[in-house]
Design an enzyme around this catalytic site. Structure first.
Site, mmCIF file in Angstrom:
data_model
loop_
_atom_site.group_PDB
_atom_site.id
_atom_site.type_symbol
_atom_site.label_atom_id
_atom_site.label_comp_id
_atom_site.label_asym_id
_atom_site.label_seq_id
_atom_site.Cartn_x
_atom_site.Cartn_y
_atom_site.Cartn_z
ATOM 1 N N HIS A 135 0.840 -1.200 0.000
ATOM 2 C CA HIS A 135 0.000 0.000 0.000
ATOM 3 C C HIS A 135 0.876 1.251 0.000
ATOM 4 O O HIS A 135 2.086 1.189 0.251
ATOM 5 C CB HIS A 135 -0.915 0.035 1.230
ATOM 6 C CG HIS A 135 -2.095 -0.873 1.123
ATOM 7 N ND1 HIS A 135 -2.056 -2.183 1.517
ATOM 8 C CD2 HIS A 135 -3.350 -0.652 0.656
ATOM 9 C CE1 HIS A 135 -3.237 -2.740 1.304
ATOM 10 N NE2 HIS A 135 -4.034 -1.844 0.785
ATOM 11 N N LYS A 139 -0.750 4.942 4.488
ATOM 12 C CA LYS A 139 -1.632 4.007 5.197
ATOM 13 C C LYS A 139 -1.088 3.776 6.601
ATOM 14 O O LYS A 139 0.080 3.445 6.783
ATOM 15 C CB LYS A 139 -1.743 2.686 4.438
ATOM 16 C CG LYS A 139 -2.778 1.738 5.048
ATOM 17 C CD LYS A 139 -3.111 0.594 4.119
ATOM 18 C CE LYS A 139 -4.145 -0.344 4.727
ATOM 19 N NZ LYS A 139 -5.413 0.350 5.039
#
Length: 240
Positions: A135, A139
């Site tokens: 990600h 995040k």
């Protein structure tokens, strides 16, 4: 349909755009600087609230929605240690709560594929299994909620795996999750089964936030007017 947004970051803005395109009305937007608006008439008029904030704020936001009797579509991850508490309050007070670790339609089909493959692979212990997720650097939680859903389904189906871990332990009962944070990657998840002679890999790669935002709006459309604890399996009619 009248929608309230709780959290107005990149996901909140993407959800707003798609909701408006689908003919819905955004009646309230609550972020870190206007939390008093949970008590406003505008917020209370919402048919549903879509919650994409932060792990630290999520639980309090859920409780504020319940206090206003506004159904919740929850997309924030990183608060799952309080899941049982939220569910108990939801059921005791007759509230409505829709939770998914990932709102992408493709990811939820990927979940079903993962469960099916794991059931088949349980009979073939020569294959080791590993999970990876990548990600963007913004995040906050690791592993991702999506990875935890995949891991939970693997642990439920594979007798040889007992727990997940973020690091190598040398214990064959551990399911290793590689959590990678780099660049602006929307989300990549892979499950790999590896033996001495071959490997099988299934993966899902998101191209943008649009798929997540659309799924959240579809969940809101499904949730409005319903009661109880809901999820993507209900929306998509996917069996476990």
């Amino acid at each position: 349909m009248k929608i309230a947004l709780t959290g107005y970051g990149k996901m909140g803005k993407a959800i707003e755009q798609i909701a408006l395109e689908r003919g819905h009305e955004i009646v309230s937007i609550i972020d870190v600087d206007n939390r008093d608006d949970f008590h406003s008439e505008a917020f209370r008029s919402a048919d549903v609230a879509i919650e994409f904030s932060t792990p630290a704020a999520a639980f309090d936001n859920f409780m504020a929605c319940f206090a206003a009797n506004v159904p919740v579509v929850a997309g924030t991850t990183g608060w799952l240690e309080r899941m049982d508490e939220v569910r108990a309050i939801c059921e005791k007070d007759g509230q409505t709560f829709f939770y998914a670790s990932n709102y992408s339609i493709g990811v939820n089909l990927f979940f079903a594929l993962n469960r099916c493959l794991a059931r088949l692979m349980n009979g073939f212990p020569a294959y080791g299994v590993r999970l990876s997720e990548t990600h963007h650097i913004h995040k906050l939680d690791a592993p991702s909620g999506t990875a935890l859903t995949l891991a939970g389904d693997l642990l439920a189906q594979l007798d040889r795996k007992k727990r997940w871990t973020l690091c190598e332990t040398g214990d064959p009962a551990d399911l290793v999750i590689d959590a990678i944070r780099e660049g602006e990657v929307p989300g990549i998840h892979e499950v790999t089964y590896d033996s001495d002679v071959d490997y099988i890999r299934i993966s899902h790669s998101a191209k943008s936030r649009a798929g997540f935002a659309l799924g959240a709006v579809l969940a809101a459309e499904f949730t409005a007017g319903r009661k109880g604890w809901l999820g993507m399996d209900d929306l998509l009619h996917l069996g476990k």
